[in-house]
Design a protein around this motif. Structure first.
Motif, PDB file in Angstrom:
ATOM      1  N   GLU A  60       8.443  -6.609  -6.898  1.00 28.93           N
ATOM      2  CA  GLU A  60       7.402  -6.672  -5.869  1.00 28.93           C
ATOM      3  C   GLU A  60       6.340  -5.604  -6.112  1.00 28.93           C
ATOM      4  N   ALA A  61       6.771  -4.396  -6.444  1.00 36.42           N
ATOM      5  CA  ALA A  61       5.835  -3.294  -6.651  1.00 36.42           C
ATOM      6  C   ALA A  61       4.901  -3.552  -7.826  1.00 36.42           C
ATOM      7  N   ALA A 148       2.048  -0.276  -5.658  1.00 34.53           N
ATOM      8  CA  ALA A 148       1.822  -1.568  -4.989  1.00 34.53           C
ATOM      9  C   ALA A 148       0.605  -1.490  -4.075  1.00 34.53           C
ATOM     10  N   LYS A 152      -2.948  -3.510  -4.869  1.00 32.84           N
ATOM     11  CA  LYS A 152      -3.415  -4.460  -3.861  1.00 32.84           C
ATOM     12  C   LYS A 152      -4.849  -4.147  -3.426  1.00 32.84           C
TER      13      LYS A 152
END
Length: 154
Positions: A60-61, A148, A152
């Motif tokens: 996810e990171a 992350a 983003k």
């Protein structure tokens, strides 16, 4: 294990107790009143959490991360462009720490000497020093969270 004592306004008691529970592994929160009975005194037995609850999984990171080869190139070019101790910015240390973390994650898990994991931890600690953070967590988890957020918003 340690004990925390907090004096708060009665309206803030629940919010303070919930924040303590979210930050530490706690026992029950006990409370009494100050002598003037205008504020609450909260007592809680606490301990550090072994892992942050909001820790990101590496997948996810690093979902938005470029390839490891690309990051190696970027890190090398950036380091070569200026002297290493000439105040390289936060982005350099964040990306370097994330790169080393990703390399360490791809290493053989049963490897006896895991230099990559050691280097990843040291780079993560450097980032935490640079950020001047008081966060108490695994440095590599900190890098994942910060990377992350950066990826983003870049």
């Amino acid at each position: 294990m340690f004990e925390i004592r907090v004096i708060s306004d009665p309206a803030d008691t629940d919010r303070v107790a919930n924040a303590l529970r979210a930050t530490f592994a706690t026992g029950s929160v006990r409370h009494s009143y100050t002598r003037d009975r205008k504020r609450n005194i909260l007592y809680v037995t606490a301990d550090h959490r072994s892992e942050p609850e909001d820790g990101l999984a590496p997948e996810e990171a690093y979902a938005l991360a470029p390839s490891i080869i690309s990051e190696i190139g970027w890190t090398a070019r950036t380091a070569a462009d200026r002297p290493i101790y000439d105040g390289l910015n936060r982005q350099f240390w964040l990306r370097k720490a994330a790169l080393l973390d990703r390399i360490a994650l791809s290493d053989e898990p049963d490897s006896v000497a895991n230099d990559a994991a050691d280097l990843a931890t040291r780079a993560a600690q450097r980032l935490m020093e640079l950020d001047d953070t008081a966060v108490i967590c695994d440095p590599r988890h900190y890098v994942r969270q910060q990377y992350a957020a950066w990826a983003k918003n870049k």
